[in-house]
Write a protein that holds these residues in place. Structure first.
Motif, PDB file in Angstrom:
ATOM      1  N   PRO A  41      39.160 -22.117 -18.542  1.00  0.00           N
ATOM      2  CA  PRO A  41      39.160 -21.338 -17.302  1.00  0.00           C
ATOM      3  C   PRO A  41      40.323 -20.359 -17.187  1.00  0.00           C
ATOM      4  CG  PRO A  41      39.767 -23.619 -16.875  1.00  0.00           C
ATOM      5  CD  PRO A  41      39.289 -23.563 -18.290  1.00  0.00           C
ATOM      6  N   ALA A  42      41.464 -20.661 -17.808  1.00  0.00           N
ATOM      7  CA  ALA A  42      42.597 -19.739 -17.724  1.00  0.00           C
ATOM      8  C   ALA A  42      42.261 -18.410 -18.406  1.00  0.00           C
ATOM      9  CB  ALA A  42      43.832 -20.369 -18.352  1.00  0.00           C
ATOM     10  N   SER A  43      41.711 -18.497 -19.616  1.00  0.00           N
ATOM     11  CA  SER A  43      41.296 -17.271 -20.313  1.00  0.00           C
ATOM     12  C   SER A  43      40.185 -16.572 -19.551  1.00  0.00           C
ATOM     13  CB  SER A  43      40.834 -17.592 -21.734  1.00  0.00           C
ATOM     14  OG  SER A  43      41.912 -18.066 -22.519  1.00  0.00           O
ATOM     15  N   ALA A  44      39.275 -17.369 -18.984  1.00  0.00           N
ATOM     16  CA  ALA A  44      38.169 -16.790 -18.211  1.00  0.00           C
ATOM     17  C   ALA A  44      38.702 -15.979 -17.041  1.00  0.00           C
ATOM     18  CB  ALA A  44      37.237 -17.893 -17.731  1.00  0.00           C
ATOM     19  N   ARG A  45      39.671 -16.544 -16.315  1.00  0.00           N
ATOM     20  CA  ARG A  45      40.225 -15.834 -15.164  1.00  0.00           C
ATOM     21  C   ARG A  45      40.903 -14.536 -15.589  1.00  0.00           C
ATOM     22  NH1 ARG A  45      41.197 -21.227 -13.450  1.00  0.00           N
ATOM     23  NH2 ARG A  45      43.287 -21.243 -14.378  1.00  0.00           N
ATOM     24  N   HIS A  46      41.639 -14.581 -16.705  1.00  0.00           N
ATOM     25  CA  HIS A  46      42.312 -13.376 -17.192  1.00  0.00           C
ATOM     26  C   HIS A  46      41.297 -12.285 -17.529  1.00  0.00           C
ATOM     27  CE1 HIS A  46      44.909 -10.716 -19.482  1.00  0.00           C
ATOM     28  NE2 HIS A  46      44.033 -10.786 -20.472  1.00  0.00           N
ATOM     29  N   GLU A  47      40.291 -12.640 -18.311  1.00  0.00           N
ATOM     30  CA  GLU A  47      39.313 -11.636 -18.745  1.00  0.00           C
ATOM     31  C   GLU A  47      38.509 -11.094 -17.566  1.00  0.00           C
ATOM     32  OE1 GLU A  47      39.262 -10.265 -21.517  1.00  0.00           O
ATOM     33  OE2 GLU A  47      40.286 -11.636 -22.872  1.00  0.00           O
ATOM     34  N   LEU A  48      38.142 -11.955 -16.635  1.00  0.00           N
ATOM     35  CA  LEU A  48      37.331 -11.509 -15.505  1.00  0.00           C
ATOM     36  C   LEU A  48      38.147 -10.669 -14.527  1.00  0.00           C
ATOM     37  CD1 LEU A  48      35.298 -14.768 -15.213  1.00  0.00           C
ATOM     38  CD2 LEU A  48      34.317 -12.493 -15.603  1.00  0.00           C
ATOM     39  N   ALA A  49      39.437 -10.961 -14.419  1.00  0.00           N
ATOM     40  CA  ALA A  49      40.303 -10.094 -13.611  1.00  0.00           C
ATOM     41  C   ALA A  49      40.411  -8.705 -14.245  1.00  0.00           C
ATOM     42  CB  ALA A  49      41.691 -10.726 -13.463  1.00  0.00           C
ATOM     43  N   GLU A  50      40.506  -8.657 -15.571  1.00  0.00           N
ATOM     44  CA  GLU A  50      40.527  -7.377 -16.275  1.00  0.00           C
ATOM     45  C   GLU A  50      39.196  -6.646 -16.091  1.00  0.00           C
ATOM     46  OE1 GLU A  50      43.010  -5.804 -17.947  1.00  0.00           O
ATOM     47  OE2 GLU A  50      44.306  -7.379 -17.156  1.00  0.00           O
ATOM     48  N   ALA A  51      38.098  -7.393 -16.131  1.00  0.00           N
ATOM     49  CA  ALA A  51      36.774  -6.795 -15.913  1.00  0.00           C
ATOM     50  C   ALA A  51      36.678  -6.195 -14.517  1.00  0.00           C
ATOM     51  CB  ALA A  51      35.689  -7.846 -16.115  1.00  0.00           C
ATOM     52  N   LEU A  52      37.249  -6.884 -13.550  1.00  0.00           N
ATOM     53  CA  LEU A  52      37.222  -6.393 -12.172  1.00  0.00           C
ATOM     54  C   LEU A  52      38.018  -5.098 -12.047  1.00  0.00           C
ATOM     55  CD1 LEU A  52      36.244  -6.937  -9.304  1.00  0.00           C
ATOM     56  CD2 LEU A  52      38.298  -8.331  -8.951  1.00  0.00           C
ATOM     57  N   ARG A  53      39.169  -5.023 -12.718  1.00  0.00           N
ATOM     58  CA  ARG A  53      39.959  -3.789 -12.685  1.00  0.00           C
ATOM     59  C   ARG A  53      39.191  -2.637 -13.340  1.00  0.00           C
ATOM     60  NH1 ARG A  53      44.551  -7.187 -12.540  1.00  0.00           N
ATOM     61  NH2 ARG A  53      44.424  -7.786 -14.730  1.00  0.00           N
ATOM     62  N   ALA A  54      38.525  -2.927 -14.461  1.00  0.00           N
ATOM     63  CA  ALA A  54      37.751  -1.887 -15.144  1.00  0.00           C
ATOM     64  C   ALA A  54      36.580  -1.414 -14.294  1.00  0.00           C
ATOM     65  CB  ALA A  54      37.254  -2.409 -16.495  1.00  0.00           C
ATOM     66  N   ALA A  55      36.039  -2.303 -13.468  1.00  0.00           N
ATOM     67  CA  ALA A  55      34.896  -1.946 -12.627  1.00  0.00           C
ATOM     68  C   ALA A  55      35.245  -0.903 -11.578  1.00  0.00           C
ATOM     69  CB  ALA A  55      34.336  -3.194 -11.948  1.00  0.00           C
ATOM     70  N   ASP A  56      36.530  -0.722 -11.307  1.00  0.00           N
ATOM     71  CA  ASP A  56      36.945   0.305 -10.346  1.00  0.00           C
ATOM     72  C   ASP A  56      36.538   1.699 -10.806  1.00  0.00           C
ATOM     73  OD1 ASP A  56      38.051  -1.567  -8.649  1.00  0.00           O
ATOM     74  OD2 ASP A  56      40.086  -1.335  -9.447  1.00  0.00           O
TER      75      ASP A  56
END
Length: 214
Positions: free
Chosen positions: A178-193
């Motif tokens: 889950p730690a890696s998942a949170r990191h990658e998904l937070a990055e995905a959210l930033r890219a979605a901007d």
């Protein structure tokens, strides 16, 4: 219609093709199909673009069999430079239909085609990641998402970067990290901007919520 009724077939075909494109731009998919089919019936010379437009519209309407038929008609008329994008669209339609083996064959041709640009290759790798995850191959899905991220980075394609990060996050979640998942998904959210498609942000938010709850 007025051009057709006046016997000006060429002008009528062009008017229908223009109307089809405008309808597609505002997501009026049924109208886009109707106008594109009318243009084809009148002998519009750009049959490749019209068949591809019909294929995209039918995909968005959930008519995947019709989409594949239209896109295959486009592929039959495509130049080598045009073909990778059409193969990608066929692969996506087959993926949505649940025909995973056939979808992967089309997507595999894209990622190995020298005529495909890095952005298109990134999108095809994202779809291969989705496909492999859906079939239960988390390791394969992770490898495909990693390849997608590399291609997206090379292309400077923010939307594909976000999609690749999202798949890496979901795969990490599947793998119990889950730690890696949170990191990658937070990055995905930033890219979605930077992605005009709002579904990208929604998908990243849903994934991040899942990872945070774990």
């Amino acid at each position: 219609i007025h051009e057709r009724e006046a016997g000006r077939t060429t002008e009528a075909a062009e008017a229908y093709a223009t109307a089809a494109g405008r309808a597609a731009e505002v997501f009026a998919h049924r109208a886009a199909i109707e106008h594109a089919e009318a243009a084809l019936a009148l002998g519009h010379p750009d049959a490749l673009a019209l068949h591809a437009l019909i294929g995209r519209a039918r995909t968005r309407l959930g008519d995947y069999a019709g989409a594949v038929a239209a896109l295959e008609a486009a592929a039959a008329r495509a130049t080598p430079a045009d073909l990778p994008a059409i193969e990608w669209e066929i692969g996506r339609a087959r993926l949505r239909r649940g025909d995973l083996a056939a979808a992967d064959r089309h997507l595999a041709t894209v990622v190995t085609d020298p005529a495909a640009d890095a952005a298109l290759i990134a999108r095809a790798w994202v779809d291969r990641s989705v496909l492999r995850r859906r079939s239960g191959d988390v390791e394969g899905a992770t490898d495909a998402a990693t390849a997608a991220l590399a291609a997206a980075s090379a292309a400077g394609d923010g939307a594909s970067t976000g999609a690749a990060r999202r798949m890496l996050g979901l795969c990490a979640l599947d793998a119990g990290d889950p730690a890696s998942a949170r990191h990658e998904l937070a990055e995905a959210l930033r890219a979605a901007d930077d992605d005009p498609d709002p579904t990208s942000r929604i998908a990243a938010l849903v994934g991040l919520a899942m990872a945070t709850a774990t």
